[in-house]
Design an enzyme around this catalytic site. Sequence first.
Site, PDB file in Angstrom:
ATOM      1  N   ASN A  61      -4.812  11.398   3.648  1.00  0.00           N
ATOM      2  CA  ASN A  61      -4.514  10.354   4.664  1.00  0.00           C
ATOM      3  C   ASN A  61      -4.612  10.808   6.067  1.00  0.00           C
ATOM      4  OD1 ASN A  61      -2.569   8.207   2.714  1.00  0.00           O
ATOM      5  ND2 ASN A  61      -4.764   7.834   2.986  1.00  0.00           N
TER       6      ASN A  61
ATOM      7  N   GLU B  23       1.925   7.395   3.209  1.00  0.00           N
ATOM      8  CA  GLU B  23       0.882   8.263   3.707  1.00  0.00           C
ATOM      9  C   GLU B  23       1.120   9.528   2.775  1.00  0.00           C
ATOM     10  OE1 GLU B  23      -0.103   9.230   8.277  1.00  0.00           O
ATOM     11  OE2 GLU B  23       1.200  10.975   7.260  1.00  0.00           O
TER      12      GLU B  23
ATOM     13  N   GLU C 214      -7.224   3.626  -7.095  1.00  0.00           N
ATOM     14  CA  GLU C 214      -8.335   3.590  -5.997  1.00  0.00           C
ATOM     15  C   GLU C 214      -9.554   3.691  -6.494  1.00  0.00           C
ATOM     16  OE1 GLU C 214      -9.554   2.228  -3.516  1.00  0.00           O
ATOM     17  OE2 GLU C 214      -8.083   2.808  -1.818  1.00  0.00           O
TER      18      GLU C 214
ATOM     19  N   HIS D 150      -3.659   0.711  -3.580  1.00  0.00           N
ATOM     20  CA  HIS D 150      -4.295   1.409  -2.704  1.00  0.00           C
ATOM     21  C   HIS D 150      -5.038   0.539  -1.741  1.00  0.00           C
ATOM     22  CE1 HIS D 150      -3.510   4.918  -5.224  1.00  0.00           C
ATOM     23  NE2 HIS D 150      -3.606   3.945  -6.185  1.00  0.00           N
TER      24      HIS D 150
ATOM     25  N   GLU E  52      -0.980  13.624   2.428  1.00  0.00           N
ATOM     26  CA  GLU E  52      -1.757  14.720   3.520  1.00  0.00           C
ATOM     27  C   GLU E  52      -3.341  14.327   3.634  1.00  0.00           C
ATOM     28  OE1 GLU E  52      -0.427  16.935   5.494  1.00  0.00           O
ATOM     29  OE2 GLU E  52       1.472  15.950   4.873  1.00  0.00           O
TER      30      GLU E  52
ATOM     31  N   ARG F 114       1.016  -1.081   0.070  1.00  0.00           N
ATOM     32  CA  ARG F 114      -0.092  -0.157  -0.050  1.00  0.00           C
ATOM     33  C   ARG F 114       1.053   1.212  -0.035  1.00  0.00           C
ATOM     34  NH1 ARG F 114      -4.257   2.391   4.258  1.00  0.00           N
ATOM     35  NH2 ARG F 114      -5.104   4.135   2.897  1.00  0.00           N
ATOM     36  N   HIS F 115       0.407   1.978  -0.766  1.00  0.00           N
ATOM     37  CA  HIS F 115       1.241   3.362  -0.850  1.00  0.00           C
ATOM     38  C   HIS F 115       1.711   3.976   0.394  1.00  0.00           C
ATOM     39  CE1 HIS F 115      -1.982   6.353  -0.066  1.00  0.00           C
ATOM     40  NE2 HIS F 115      -2.666   5.188  -0.971  1.00  0.00           N
TER      41      HIS F 115
ATOM     42  N   ARG G 188       0.922   8.755  -5.828  1.00  0.00           N
ATOM     43  CA  ARG G 188       1.171   8.380  -4.618  1.00  0.00           C
ATOM     44  C   ARG G 188       1.877   6.824  -4.837  1.00  0.00           C
ATOM     45  NH1 ARG G 188      -4.237   9.168  -4.890  1.00  0.00           N
ATOM     46  NH2 ARG G 188      -5.640   7.633  -4.283  1.00  0.00           N
TER      47      ARG G 188
END
Length: 197
Positions: free
Chosen positions: A14, A10, A81, A148, A12, A7-8, A57
């Site tokens: 998130n 973090e 996503e 994602h 902003e 998963r990518h 991301r």
Amino acid sequence: MNIYLLRHGETESNSKKVYYGKLDVELNQKGKAQSEAAGSKLKEIKFNKVYTSTMKRAVQTAQIAVKNKECEFIKDKRINEMNLGVFEGKNYEENQRDYPEEWKRWTEDWKSYAPPKGESYIEFYNKIKGFIEDIIKQNDEDILIVTHGGVIKSIYAYILGENLDLFWKFGTKNGDLTLIKYEYGNFYIDSIVHCEE
């Protein structure tokens, strides 16, 4: 076949806890550190291919995590996503306030209802199912998929018998690394690791 899911890191968005899928945002500093941490766990693996979503991301995470530039990098929009339409960029309370009827319909029929300008979960899931079914035909030894949270949870649901309700039975944090093995026509989850920065 070893299928690594990452998963990518973090962003902003998130950290602000807003809904976002199609919004194309970059990693923050913590996300870059998470990607480095994941890379340290992957450094000994010679990937045949690295698949990423088309989102910044995910691409950034892959570039940071995978130092071996000899492997093939492939962007695939099927593992982007979920598009949450008008819910994007807003938090839970804002969506309840701004789109009360649409929010109610989505929470009551999360599989079939598509938020305005977005997609339904079933539409989203079917793209991911097609992607995974194409992957296993490649018969590579080691592949990395950088994507994602919603995609990863949907892959879990697929490999555990196409039970879409299992989507809600897993958590996934930014930078999490999962190893799925595909052997003799069967999938199993070998490990899930939190890659803290």
